[in-house]
Design an enzyme around this catalytic site. Structure first.
Site, short mmCIF file in Angstrom:
data_model
loop_
_atom_site.label_atom_id
_atom_site.label_comp_id
_atom_site.label_asym_id
_atom_site.label_seq_id
_atom_site.Cartn_x
_atom_site.Cartn_y
_atom_site.Cartn_z
N ASN A 94 -4.69 14.21 2.21
CA ASN A 94 -4.67 13.53 3.51
C ASN A 94 -6.04 13.06 3.96
OD1 ASN A 94 -2.05 13.14 4.51
ND2 ASN A 94 -1.85 15.35 4.77
N HIS A 142 -1.01 0.37 5.71
CA HIS A 142 -1.35 1.78 5.55
C HIS A 142 -2.71 1.93 4.85
CE1 HIS A 142 -0.92 6.05 4.86
NE2 HIS A 142 -1.10 5.86 3.56
N HIS A 174 -3.44 7.49 10.17
CA HIS A 174 -2.10 7.54 10.78
C HIS A 174 -2.17 7.22 12.26
CE1 HIS A 174 -0.41 10.34 7.43
NE2 HIS A 174 -0.11 9.08 7.19
N GLU A 187 2.63 22.58 -0.50
CA GLU A 187 1.77 22.19 0.60
C GLU A 187 1.39 23.35 1.52
OE1 GLU A 187 3.36 18.83 2.85
OE2 GLU A 187 1.45 17.84 2.53
N ARG A 226 25.13 17.29 -4.26
CA ARG A 226 24.14 18.38 -4.28
C ARG A 226 23.02 18.17 -5.30
NH1 ARG A 226 28.84 21.34 -3.83
NH2 ARG A 226 29.23 22.01 -1.69
N LYS A 284 -3.91 13.51 -8.39
CA LYS A 284 -2.76 13.96 -7.58
C LYS A 284 -2.01 15.08 -8.29
CE LYS A 284 0.94 13.10 -4.49
NZ LYS A 284 1.63 12.26 -3.54
N LYS A 294 8.03 14.64 -3.18
CA LYS A 294 8.48 14.50 -1.79
C LYS A 294 9.43 13.32 -1.69
CE LYS A 294 4.53 16.12 0.90
NZ LYS A 294 3.57 15.64 1.92
N ARG A 296 -3.36 21.13 -1.01
CA ARG A 296 -2.72 19.80 -1.03
C ARG A 296 -3.13 18.96 0.19
NH1 ARG A 296 3.36 18.60 -3.27
NH2 ARG A 296 3.53 16.42 -2.65
N HIS A 343 -6.50 10.22 6.35
CA HIS A 343 -5.18 9.93 6.89
C HIS A 343 -4.99 10.37 8.34
CE1 HIS A 343 -4.21 8.77 2.85
NE2 HIS A 343 -2.95 8.54 3.14
N GLU A 390 -5.92 4.17 -1.82
CA GLU A 390 -5.54 5.54 -2.23
C GLU A 390 -6.30 5.96 -3.51
OE1 GLU A 390 -3.68 7.43 -0.32
OE2 GLU A 390 -2.50 6.02 0.90
N1 NAD Z 1 6.77 10.55 -1.22
C1 NAD Z 1 5.45 10.52 -1.07
O1 NAD Z 1 4.74 11.46 -1.48
C2 NAD Z 1 4.82 9.35 -0.40
C3 NAD Z 1 3.42 9.19 -0.45
C4 NAD Z 1 2.87 8.05 0.13
C5 NAD Z 1 3.69 7.11 0.75
N2 NAD Z 1 5.04 7.29 0.79
C6 NAD Z 1 5.92 6.29 1.42
O2 NAD Z 1 5.83 5.08 0.69
C7 NAD Z 1 6.20 4.01 1.55
C8 NAD Z 1 5.25 2.85 1.31
O3 NAD Z 1 5.35 2.47 -0.03
P1 NAD Z 1 4.70 1.11 -0.58
O4 NAD Z 1 3.33 0.99 -0.05
O5 NAD Z 1 4.89 1.14 -2.05
O6 NAD Z 1 5.52 -0.04 0.13
P2 NAD Z 1 6.98 -0.65 -0.15
O7 NAD Z 1 7.82 0.27 -0.90
O8 NAD Z 1 7.48 -1.13 1.15
O9 NAD Z 1 6.67 -1.92 -1.09
C9 NAD Z 1 5.90 -2.96 -0.57
C10 NAD Z 1 6.49 -4.34 -0.77
O10 NAD Z 1 6.08 -4.86 -2.02
C11 NAD Z 1 7.15 -5.44 -2.71
N3 NAD Z 1 6.91 -5.17 -4.13
C12 NAD Z 1 6.89 -3.96 -4.69
N4 NAD Z 1 6.53 -4.04 -5.97
C13 NAD Z 1 6.34 -5.33 -6.24
C14 NAD Z 1 5.95 -6.04 -7.40
N5 NAD Z 1 5.65 -5.40 -8.54
N6 NAD Z 1 5.87 -7.37 -7.33
C15 NAD Z 1 6.15 -8.03 -6.18
N7 NAD Z 1 6.49 -7.41 -5.04
C16 NAD Z 1 6.59 -6.08 -5.07
C17 NAD Z 1 8.37 -4.74 -2.18
O11 NAD Z 1 9.49 -5.58 -2.30
C18 NAD Z 1 8.01 -4.41 -0.76
O12 NAD Z 1 8.38 -5.41 0.12
C19 NAD Z 1 6.19 4.55 2.96
O13 NAD Z 1 7.53 4.68 3.40
C20 NAD Z 1 5.55 5.93 2.83
O14 NAD Z 1 6.04 6.85 3.77
C21 NAD Z 1 5.61 8.39 0.22
ZN ZN Z 2 -1.62 7.25 2.09
#
Ligand code: NAD
Ligand code: ZN
Length: 365
Positions: free
Chosen positions: A250, A270, A257, A242, A126, A232, A148, A246, A253, A190
Site C-alpha cells: 500500500n 488510480h 486513495h 494481510e 461453493r 508481489k 483477493k 503485506r 496508497h 505500480e
Molecule cells: N484483487 C486485487 O488484489 C486488486 C489489486 C489492485 C487493483 N484491483 C482492482 O482492479 C481494478 C482496476 O483494474 P484495471 O486498472 O486493470 O482496470 P480495468 O479492469 O477497468 O481495465 C481498464 C480498461 O482497459 C481496457 N483494457 C484492458 N485490457 C486492454 C487491452 N489489452 N487492450 C485494450 N484495452 C484494454 C478495459 O476494457 C477497461 O476498460 C479496480 O477495481 C481495483 O479495485 C484489485
Molecule cells: Zn494500486
C-alpha cells in the site's frame, strides 16, 4: 517464490499453489497447461465487449486447441460492473449454460474482470476452478496475484469478497500493445512502487530504460513485469492473509486513495493518484529525517520521466486529511503510513503526527 522455468513464477502459500506463466504469445501453451491441470473440459471466458472484439478468437482458440469447449460472457467496461448484480447475472449465465464444479472460469481483462470473475468463481457452487488472463499492466503486476477477489457495495469499494486463489495465471505481454496510454501509465506506477518497496535493481532498470518503457519495448517490459510480479509474490508468500508485511504493497496508497475519493474518482486515474501519493510520502519521509533527499529526488525524476504526476492542484487539504483519517487502515483515527527509507526499502505501520502531515500538504496545495 521460485523460478521453475525462465518464464514461470511459482506462488506457494499454505492456501495457494499456482504458477504465473509470463511471456509473449504464451496463450496457446497456457491452454495445454490447463488441460493437464484440470479434469473438466468446459471453459467460460468472462471479459468486456471490446476485449472480445480484439482477442476473443485468440483466447477461445487457444482453449479449444487444448480440448476445451468455450463460452464467452461480456460485462460492461468500468468499475461499475464490479457489483453484486453483475455477479448475479453471471451466475444465471453459468447455470443456464450448464457450468458445473469441473468447469473453469477464465477472467480475461483487467482488475475489474479479474475481481468480479474470481468472486463469482469463489461462490458459484461453493467454488469452481478459476484462472486469470490479465490484459492490463496493472492486472499483470498487481490484481492477478495474491488471491483477493470481490465486488463493490454502495457503501464501500471491495466490501464483499474473499481470498480465492486462481489455479493458474497467464500473463501475455503481447496483449499490452492495444492498452490505452492512461491504463499503461497506471500499471507503470505500480511497477515503480514495487521497485521502491523491495527491488532497487528494478528501480534502477526503470531509470536507465525510461525511454524504452515509454515506447513499450517488449523485452524491457518482460523483465519489468517479471520483477514486479516477483516482488508481489514474495510479499504475499510472506503474509498471505494481510496480517503484517503485506501492508507495504500500500505504499503511496493512503494518500492516493484519499485523493481519488476527494475528487470523486474523476480527476485522477488510480495510477496517477498513487504516483502523487508516493511522491508525497517520499517528501514526508525526508521531512521526518528517515530518507535522504537524494532518494526522494530519484523517485520524483523517475515518475516524471515516465509521464506520471508528482503533485496535485486544487485540493482541499483539510478534506484530504479527513478522508485519510477514515481510511479503513487508520487505527483510532491515526493515519498509518508506509514510509520510505531508501529506494528498495520501506517501513510500515508508521504513525505520522497530524501537524507534520498538515504542513506537508499545505506546502503542496
Ligand atoms: N484483487 C486485487 O488484489 C486488486 C489489486 C489492485 C487493483 N484491483 C482492482 O482492479 C481494478 C482496476 O483494474 P484495471 O486498472 O486493470 O482496470 P480495468 O479492469 O477497468 O481495465 C481498464 C480498461 O482497459 C481496457 N483494457 C484492458 N485490457 C486492454 C487491452 N489489452 N487492450 C485494450 N484495452 C484494454 C478495459 O476494457 C477497461 O476498460 C479496480 O477495481 C481495483 O479495485 C484489485
Ligand atoms: Zn494500486
Amino acid at each position: 517464490m521460485s523460478m521453475s522455468s525462465p518464464h514461470q513464477i511459482a506462488v506457494r502459500t499454505p492456501t495457494e499453489n499456482y504458477d504465473i506463466h509470463v511471456g509473449q504469445d504464451v496463450l496457446v501453451p497456457f491452454g495445454q497447461h490447463l488441460a493437464e491441470l484440470l479434469p473438466g473440459r468446459k471453459a467460460f471466458v468472462v471479459s468486456h465487449p471490446t476485449l472480445l472484439d480484439l482477442y476473443g478468437p485468440t483466447v477461445t482458440g487457444a482453449l479449444q486447441q487444448a480440448g476445451f469447449t468455450t463460452e464467452t460472457y461480456a460485462v460492461p467496461e468500468g468499475e461499475t460492473s464490479k457489483n453484486l448484480q453483475t455477479a448475479a447475472d453471471l451466475y444465471t449465465h453459468l447455470a443456464t449454460c450448464g457450468a458445473d464444479r469441473r468447469s473453469v472460469l477464465c477472467a480475461f481483462g483487467g482488475g475489474v474482470v479479474g475481481d468480479l470473475t474470481g468472486f463469482a468463481a469463489a461462490t458459484y457452487m461453493r467454488g469452481i476452478p478459476f484462472v486469470q488472463i490479465p490484459t492490463t499492466l496493472l492486472a499483470m503486476v498487481d490484481s492477478s496475484i495474491g488471491g483477493k477477489t470481490g465486488v463493490n457495495h454502495e457503501l464501500g469499494k471491495n466490501m464483499i469478497g474473499s481470498f480465492y486463489p486462481p489455479r493458474a495465471v497467464c500473463t501475455d505481454i503481447a496483449l499490452l500493445r492495444s492498452l490505452p496510454e492512461r491504463e499503461y501509465l497506471c500499471g507503470l506506477s505500480e511497477i515503480v512502487k514495487a521497485g521502491v518497496i523491495d527491488d532497487t535493481e528494478l528501480f534502477t532498470l526503470m531509470e536507465r530504460e525510461t525511454e524504452a518503457i515509454r515506447q513499450r519495448d517488449e523485452a524491457v517490459l518482460t523483465t519489468l513485469i517479471e520483477r514486479a510480479i516477483a516482488v508481489k509474490v514474495r510479499v504475499v508468500e510472506e503474509d498471505p492473509t494481510e496480517q503484517g508485511v503485506r501492508a507495504i504493497l500500500n505504499f503511496g496508497h493512503t494518500i492516493g486513495h484519499a485523493l481519488e475519493a476527494v475528487t470523486a474518482y474523476e480527476q485522477y486515474s488510480h495510477g496517477e493518484a498513487v504516483a502523487i501519493g508516493m511522491a508525497l510520502v517520499a517528501k514526508l519521509s525526508e521531512m521526518l529525517g528517515l530518507c535522504e533527499p537524494e532518494a526522494r529526488n530519484r523517485l520524483f525524476s523517475l515518475l516524471e520521466g515516465l509521464g506520471l504526476p508528482v503533485a496535485y492542484a486544487d485540493i482541499d487539504t483539510q478534506r484530504l486529511i479527513e478522508v485519510m483519517a477514515h481510511d479503513k487502515k487508520a487505527i483510532d483515527g491515526v493515519v498509518q503510513f508506509i514510509l520510505m527509507r531508501d529506494i528498495g526499502s520501506v517501513v510500515y505501520r508508521q504513525q505520522v503526527p497530524t501537524d507534520v502531515l498538515e504542513s506537508l500538504l499545505v506546502e503542496y496545495a
